[in-house]
Scaffold this motif. Structure first.
Motif: not given
Length: 296
Positions: A17-23
């Motif tokens: 979930y939220y791949p490639g982000t800080d989350k």
């Protein structure tokens, strides 16, 4: 390993979930296993381990980030036409965890169960439709009088039986049972588990049984996989896993199971497991015995 052809194969499944982000959350992180016709495959782990996410990906409620799910030799990532998609949804059904939230409160039981029959055109007349519904109610331990009632008129155990009847209505081959007893009173849990076992034998079903209660999974599963933080840490035959747990996390889970034996309980010592995410992500599932795999 089983020499039969698997009915379901999960290969390197990832659900982020939220791949490639800080989350970014790695709910399922590179999971692989196979399920064979007629077996019950137990998938066990604490809340947040990713087990329900796998179940929902198998029934196509989630689109995996990567990896492959193969059912009866065909990848679910294939571009299905409408007819093929209907056939897939007919052969794989799901029993949901919460019998209170998974039934439409505005529909009568007859229409809840018959929804799949209508979609797949499995009844040629209203009489045949009602006959199928009445038989399904009988199969799950209810009676035909219940067909005209609404979900709020039933207990939790009865609602879960209605959910099971709904799943059986389209004559599936494979059922994902997503913690089907966790929301029920302990006194009712055994009844529902026994019902699932009876239906498995009488209808030739294959189950993926998702749970967090190791004590119950032992009695229904042929093989069990232990999950933690999105990964499988141990996979073995049920008897072997309980008799000879190898991974520290499995040992920790088993040490937490209470038994109705005062002498044992006084001496029981909990094994505490502290996960190291960096090590966990590097562990590889390795065969250490026949039909026994451990992440190491």
């Amino acid at each position: 390993m089983n020499d039969k052809t698997p009915i379901l194969q999960v290969k390197n499944l990832k659900q982020y979930y939220y791949p490639g982000t800080d989350k970014e959350i790695k709910a399922v992180n590179d999971v692989s296993f196979e399920i064979y016709p007629g077996e019950t495959f137990g998938l066990v782990g604490e809340s947040g381990s990713g087990k329900s996410t796998i179940g929902r990906a198998i029934v196509n409620l989630y689109q995996p980030t990567s990896g492959e799910i193969i059912f009866q030799g065909k990848s679910l990532s294939s571009n299905y036409n409408q007819k093929e998609r209907l056939k897939f949804h007919k052969e794989i059904q799901m029993i949901f965890q919460d019998p209170y939230a998974s039934l439409n409160p505005r529909m009568k039981v007859r229409d809840i169960i018959a929804e799949g029959i209508d979609i797949h055109q499995l009844a040629k007349s209203k009489e045949e439709r009602d006959e199928k519904v009445n038989q399904l109610l009988k199969d799950v331990g209810l009676n035909s009088d219940h067909a005209s009632r609404y979900p709020h008129e039933f207990s939790g155990g009865q609602r879960q039986r209605i959910g099971i009847a709904r799943a059986l209505a389209v004559e599936p081959k494979f059922i994902v049972a997503d913690e089907p007893i966790s929301a029920l009173d302990v006194s009712i849990q055994a009844q529902v588990v026994n019902l699932l076992q009876e239906l498995k034998e009488s209808k030739g079903l294959t189950y993926l049984f998702i749970a967090h209660d190791l004590s119950m999974v032992k009695y229904v599963s042929d093989r069990i996989a232990i999950m933690n933080r999105g990964r499988i840490l141990e996979l073995a035959d049920a008897e072997e896993l309980y008799a000879n747990p190898i991974h520290a996390y499995t040992q920790s889970l088993l040490s937490a199971i209470p038994l109705p034996d005062p002498d044992y309980e006084r001496q029981r010592q909990r094994i505490h497991y502290q996960a190291n995410p960096e090590i966990l992500n590097k562990e590889v599932l390795t065969q250490v015995k026949p039909n026994h795999w451990v992440a190491q």
